[in-house]
Design a protein around this motif. Structure first.
Motif, mmCIF file in Angstrom:
data_model
loop_
_atom_site.group_PDB
_atom_site.id
_atom_site.type_symbol
_atom_site.label_atom_id
_atom_site.label_comp_id
_atom_site.label_asym_id
_atom_site.label_seq_id
_atom_site.Cartn_x
_atom_site.Cartn_y
_atom_site.Cartn_z
ATOM 1 N N TYR A 43 35.827 71.156 114.930
ATOM 2 C CA TYR A 43 35.441 69.740 114.942
ATOM 3 C C TYR A 43 36.613 68.872 115.412
ATOM 4 C CZ TYR A 43 33.650 65.214 113.500
ATOM 5 O OH TYR A 43 33.227 63.899 113.515
ATOM 6 N N ILE A 44 37.794 69.143 114.865
ATOM 7 C CA ILE A 44 38.980 68.341 115.196
ATOM 8 C C ILE A 44 39.313 68.433 116.682
ATOM 9 C CG2 ILE A 44 41.487 68.222 114.838
ATOM 10 C CD1 ILE A 44 40.904 69.036 111.887
ATOM 11 N N GLU A 45 39.105 69.613 117.246
ATOM 12 C CA GLU A 45 39.419 69.803 118.672
ATOM 13 C C GLU A 45 38.476 69.018 119.587
ATOM 14 O OE1 GLU A 45 41.431 74.267 118.643
ATOM 15 O OE2 GLU A 45 39.255 74.049 118.907
ATOM 16 N N ASN A 46 37.335 68.597 119.036
ATOM 17 C CA ASN A 46 36.333 67.929 119.874
ATOM 18 C C ASN A 46 36.052 66.482 119.474
ATOM 19 O OD1 ASN A 46 35.174 70.167 121.724
ATOM 20 N ND2 ASN A 46 35.243 71.122 119.704
ATOM 21 N N HIS A 47 36.777 65.961 118.475
ATOM 22 C CA HIS A 47 36.519 64.593 118.019
ATOM 23 C C HIS A 47 37.834 63.902 117.662
ATOM 24 C CE1 HIS A 47 32.746 66.775 117.193
ATOM 25 N NE2 HIS A 47 32.136 65.616 117.406
ATOM 26 N N GLU A 48 37.881 62.605 117.820
ATOM 27 C CA GLU A 48 39.027 61.824 117.373
ATOM 28 C C GLU A 48 38.867 61.522 115.877
ATOM 29 O OE1 GLU A 48 39.659 58.316 119.618
ATOM 30 O OE2 GLU A 48 39.967 59.363 121.521
ATOM 31 N N ILE A 49 39.958 61.634 115.140
ATOM 32 C CA ILE A 49 39.916 61.333 113.706
ATOM 33 C C ILE A 49 41.155 60.528 113.323
ATOM 34 C CG2 ILE A 49 38.559 63.382 113.136
ATOM 35 C CD1 ILE A 49 41.153 64.670 112.079
ATOM 36 N N ASP A 50 41.071 59.870 112.165
ATOM 37 C CA ASP A 50 42.183 59.047 111.677
ATOM 38 C C ASP A 50 42.861 59.645 110.453
ATOM 39 O OD1 ASP A 50 41.610 56.728 113.478
ATOM 40 O OD2 ASP A 50 39.731 56.750 112.359
ATOM 41 N N LEU A 51 42.091 60.389 109.649
ATOM 42 C CA LEU A 51 42.611 60.938 108.396
ATOM 43 C C LEU A 51 42.207 62.403 108.261
ATOM 44 C CD1 LEU A 51 41.415 57.934 106.318
ATOM 45 C CD2 LEU A 51 43.752 58.741 106.073
ATOM 46 N N LEU A 52 43.134 63.213 107.755
ATOM 47 C CA LEU A 52 42.835 64.607 107.441
ATOM 48 C C LEU A 52 43.240 64.849 105.998
ATOM 49 C CD1 LEU A 52 42.036 67.520 108.144
ATOM 50 C CD2 LEU A 52 44.375 67.876 108.987
ATOM 51 N N ILE A 53 42.264 65.188 105.161
ATOM 52 C CA ILE A 53 42.531 65.516 103.762
ATOM 53 C C ILE A 53 42.245 66.999 103.622
ATOM 54 C CG2 ILE A 53 41.910 65.103 101.362
ATOM 55 C CD1 ILE A 53 41.045 62.474 103.892
ATOM 56 N N THR A 54 43.275 67.797 103.398
ATOM 57 C CA THR A 54 43.103 69.252 103.460
ATOM 58 C C THR A 54 43.863 69.987 102.373
ATOM 59 O OG1 THR A 54 43.406 71.212 104.868
ATOM 60 C CG2 THR A 54 44.992 69.428 105.151
ATOM 61 N N ASP A 55 43.246 71.066 101.898
ATOM 62 C CA ASP A 55 43.957 72.012 101.043
ATOM 63 C C ASP A 55 45.083 72.617 101.877
ATOM 64 O OD1 ASP A 55 44.716 73.711 99.052
ATOM 65 O OD2 ASP A 55 42.856 74.832 98.939
ATOM 66 N N ILE A 56 46.195 72.956 101.226
ATOM 67 C CA ILE A 56 47.362 73.392 101.992
ATOM 68 C C ILE A 56 47.341 74.892 102.284
ATOM 69 C CG2 ILE A 56 48.969 73.939 100.119
ATOM 70 C CD1 ILE A 56 51.032 72.197 101.718
ATOM 71 N N LEU A 66 46.265 73.752 110.566
ATOM 72 C CA LEU A 66 45.219 72.788 110.896
ATOM 73 C C LEU A 66 45.831 71.427 111.208
ATOM 74 C CD1 LEU A 66 42.071 72.804 110.908
ATOM 75 C CD2 LEU A 66 42.174 71.901 108.590
ATOM 76 N N SER A 67 46.815 71.028 110.408
ATOM 77 C CA SER A 67 47.448 69.722 110.575
ATOM 78 C C SER A 67 48.254 69.646 111.866
ATOM 79 C CB SER A 67 48.352 69.420 109.378
ATOM 80 O OG SER A 67 47.607 69.407 108.190
ATOM 81 N N ARG A 68 48.939 70.738 112.213
ATOM 82 C CA ARG A 68 49.730 70.732 113.449
ATOM 83 C C ARG A 68 48.828 70.511 114.673
ATOM 84 N NH1 ARG A 68 52.449 75.067 110.642
ATOM 85 N NH2 ARG A 68 54.509 74.364 109.973
ATOM 86 N N VAL A 69 47.696 71.208 114.690
ATOM 87 C CA VAL A 69 46.763 71.030 115.803
ATOM 88 C C VAL A 69 46.211 69.609 115.805
ATOM 89 C CG1 VAL A 69 44.547 71.757 116.765
ATOM 90 C CG2 VAL A 69 46.142 73.468 115.858
ATOM 91 N N ALA A 70 45.822 69.134 114.621
ATOM 92 C CA ALA A 70 45.234 67.795 114.513
ATOM 93 C C ALA A 70 46.222 66.723 114.954
ATOM 94 C CB ALA A 70 44.770 67.545 113.085
ATOM 95 N N LEU A 71 47.513 66.899 114.622
ATOM 96 C CA LEU A 71 48.532 65.920 115.012
ATOM 97 C C LEU A 71 48.762 65.905 116.521
ATOM 98 C CD1 LEU A 71 51.281 66.167 112.244
ATOM 99 C CD2 LEU A 71 50.086 64.097 112.961
ATOM 100 N N GLU A 72 48.710 67.070 117.130
ATOM 101 C CA GLU A 72 48.872 67.113 118.594
ATOM 102 C C GLU A 72 47.766 66.339 119.287
ATOM 103 O OE1 GLU A 72 49.031 71.160 119.769
ATOM 104 O OE2 GLU A 72 50.952 71.581 118.775
ATOM 105 N N LEU A 73 46.554 66.422 118.725
ATOM 106 C CA LEU A 73 45.406 65.746 119.333
ATOM 107 C C LEU A 73 45.304 64.284 118.916
ATOM 108 C CD1 LEU A 73 42.830 68.627 118.788
ATOM 109 C CD2 LEU A 73 43.906 67.981 120.946
ATOM 110 N N ASN A 74 45.819 63.955 117.716
ATOM 111 C CA ASN A 74 45.728 62.592 117.173
ATOM 112 C C ASN A 74 47.098 62.197 116.626
ATOM 113 O OD1 ASN A 74 42.505 62.240 116.993
ATOM 114 N ND2 ASN A 74 43.046 64.292 116.269
ATOM 115 N N PRO A 75 48.026 61.748 117.461
ATOM 116 C CA PRO A 75 49.410 61.492 117.031
ATOM 117 C C PRO A 75 49.531 60.490 115.880
ATOM 118 C CG PRO A 75 49.262 61.512 119.414
ATOM 119 C CD PRO A 75 47.857 61.555 118.913
#
Length: 518
Positions: A43-56, A66-75
């Motif tokens: 989902y993250i790879e195909n959509h823009e997001i503002d917040l990620l709440i995730t188990d570590i 997951l966070s590293r990928v999400a940050l690359e796509l959504n700085p």
């Protein structure tokens, strides 16, 4: 509306996040909630997001990955990590990723709501291009608490601490210091009387104490658990006890609580803090001998009291360690020693207070494990016990129940983890799999994962891997369309000679002989 993705491989925790947080009131839309981190990643790879709440820590894809990928796509992404593990290296990794917050399980809804409010406020500022105030550490108050707690408990090595301080400046310098332990009085009774408001009252109490310490520039402090606060006093040693006496008085006058305070010896380096704090914890056991709502100094005048406290500390540490390790026979042995100490008390009322003290220590110990046990809050049970033997039986039963719950919870976590790892290995039998590589993928140390493998399967990692490959090789050899070298390749052996040798060692015949007889 800000767009949030929620990820937790525990369905119960995920449902709690999804249903119990007022997302729309916070201006947030939970656009994706997934227990499968791979689905969340897609989902993250195909959509823009503002917040990620995730188990570590999750199987297949960790919250960090997951966070590293999400940050690359959504700085500009804001990340909130949720973890059941209060370990320094997780918090440090969170800092490296510039996470917005790091929250420990069980999640306090109000804490998460507060974190989300600050996250959306920062997002709004960034949208308006208003510069943020303060440095990075201001956004990471959680790490100060984590570092100080590890320092006091002696669970962080000098090299790791030095590396952290070099990258994230946090002033821990002092000429001399003393470790201080501050404990709220009558916590269990208050929580029993006010189940919903009791812990909120504790939060207000420790916020007040923290503000008093900060206002006096007396040192650094951290919340240890729900009922205790640790404090590194860096003022003059000669004024320490007077300062603490004044703090006890101010707390009594300005809050609904009273506190008991103990402190350890003066030290001159960070490495010695743990010894001072260990003394402070031991002296806190003197609360049951000399009373609450006061400062307990390192030297007490009552003959034999210091020795009694030291013996009690050793017994409690041994008993709680046995409970956490599911050693039921050892729990019984430690209980016998504990009640030998109780036999010194000449009056049943003192035995009752002794039992309350033990349960309070137990509640604090569970807090260090990020665990709770609801029955500890039902103190009426102890009121109805008539003899010392009744109290001993009640405490033994309670310790057994907690020990079993911790054991089952740990086994459940390990089982789920191992199921994920086994699936990962089965899907990649053709690859060059190693214990180190698999451990790294699941964010474990090779040694730790090796131990878990042995506990779960009864085999070492290599034994398990060879067995899977040989089992698959047999299935493929039963299909005549495959050449032996093709079978070897499909089960992960690029060298046909090595495959042949392993097959012969495992089945006591060659692959060709097996095919002839099948």
């Amino acid at each position: 509306m800000y767009r949030a993705v929620l990820v937790d491989d525990e369905n119960y925790d995920l449902e709690g996040l999804r249903c119990l947080i007022p997302w729309r009131e916070l201006g947030i839309e939970a656009v994706c909630s997934e227990s499968n981190p791979l689905a969340a990643l897609q989902y993250i790879e195909n959509h823009e997001i503002d917040l990620l709440i995730t188990d570590i820590r999750m199987p297949a894809v960790s919250g960090m990955e997951l966070s590293r990928v999400a940050l690359e796509l959504n700085p500009g992404l804001k990340i909130v990590f949720i973890s059941g593990y209060q370990e320094f290296h997780y918090a440090k990794q969170a800092l490296d990723l510039k996470a917005h917050a790091y929250i420990l399980k069980p999640v306090d809804d109000e804490e998460l709501i507060s974190v989300l409010r600050t996250a959306t406020a920062e997002l709004e500022l960034e949208r308006r291009r208003v510069p943020e105030d303060g440095g990075m550490i201001a956004s990471f108050n959680f790490i100060k608490n984590d570092v100080l707690q590890h320092l006091l408990e002696g669970s962080i090595d000098g090299a790791t601490l030095g590396e952290f301080l070099a990258r994230y400046p946090l002033d821990l310098s002092f000429t001399s210091a003393s470790a201080v332990l501050i404990e709220a009085d009558d916590v269990l009774m208050r929580v029993q009387e006010q189940p919903e408001g009791g812990y909120a009252g504790l939060d207000r109490l420790f916020q007040y104490i923290g503000s008093e310490i900060d206002a006096s520039a007396a040192g650094k402090w951290c919340r240890l658990n729900r009922s205790q606060l640790g404090f590194v006093y860096t003022g003059p040693r000669r004024t320490l006890e007077e300062w603490l006496q004044q703090l006890v008085l101010r707390v009594r006058e300005h809050t609904d609580y009273t506190i008991t305070v103990s402190y350890g010896a003066e030290v001159w380096s960070l490495g010695e803090l743990a010894a001072s704090f260990s003394q402070a914890k031991a002296y806190m056991n003197g609360k049951m001998f000399i009373g609450k709502n006061r400062v307990i100094p390192p030297v007490m005048n009552k003959p034999g009291m210091v020795q009694d406290i030291k013996e009690l500390s050793v017994v409690l540490e041994g008993m709680f360690a046995a409970m956490a390790a599911y050693r039921l026979a050892d729990i019984c042995d430690w209980l016998d020693e504990l009640f030998e100490i109780a036999a010194l008390f000449e009056h049943p009322v003192k035995v009752y207070h002794f039992s309350i003290h033990i349960v309070t220590r137990l509640e604090a110990y569970l807090g260090t494990l990020n665990e709770t046990y609801e029955s500890l809050q039902q103190m009426d049970a102890i009121h109805h016990l008539e003899t010392v033997d009744d109290i001993k039986r009640w405490l033994r039963r309670t310790l057994f129940e907690i020990s079993e719950l911790l054991f089952l919870k740990k086994r459940h976590k390990n089982r789920r983890l191992m199921e994920g790892i086994e699936a990962y290995i089965r899907e990649r039998l053709t690859e060059n799999l190693t214990l180190r590589g698999v451990a790294g993928h699941f964010a474990y140390s090779p040694n730790h994962l090796g131990v878990l493998f042995k506990e779960h399967t009864g085999e070492s990692f290599n034994e398990y891997l060879v067995r899977l490959r040989m089992e698959k090789a047999i299935l493929l050899l039963d299909q005549p369309q495959y050449k032996i070298y093709e079978v070897a390749d499909q089960v992960g052996y690029k060298n046909i000679a090595y495959f042949s040798r392993q097959f012969r060692e495992y089945f006591h015949m060659t692959a060709a002989d097996y095919r002839k007889q099948s």
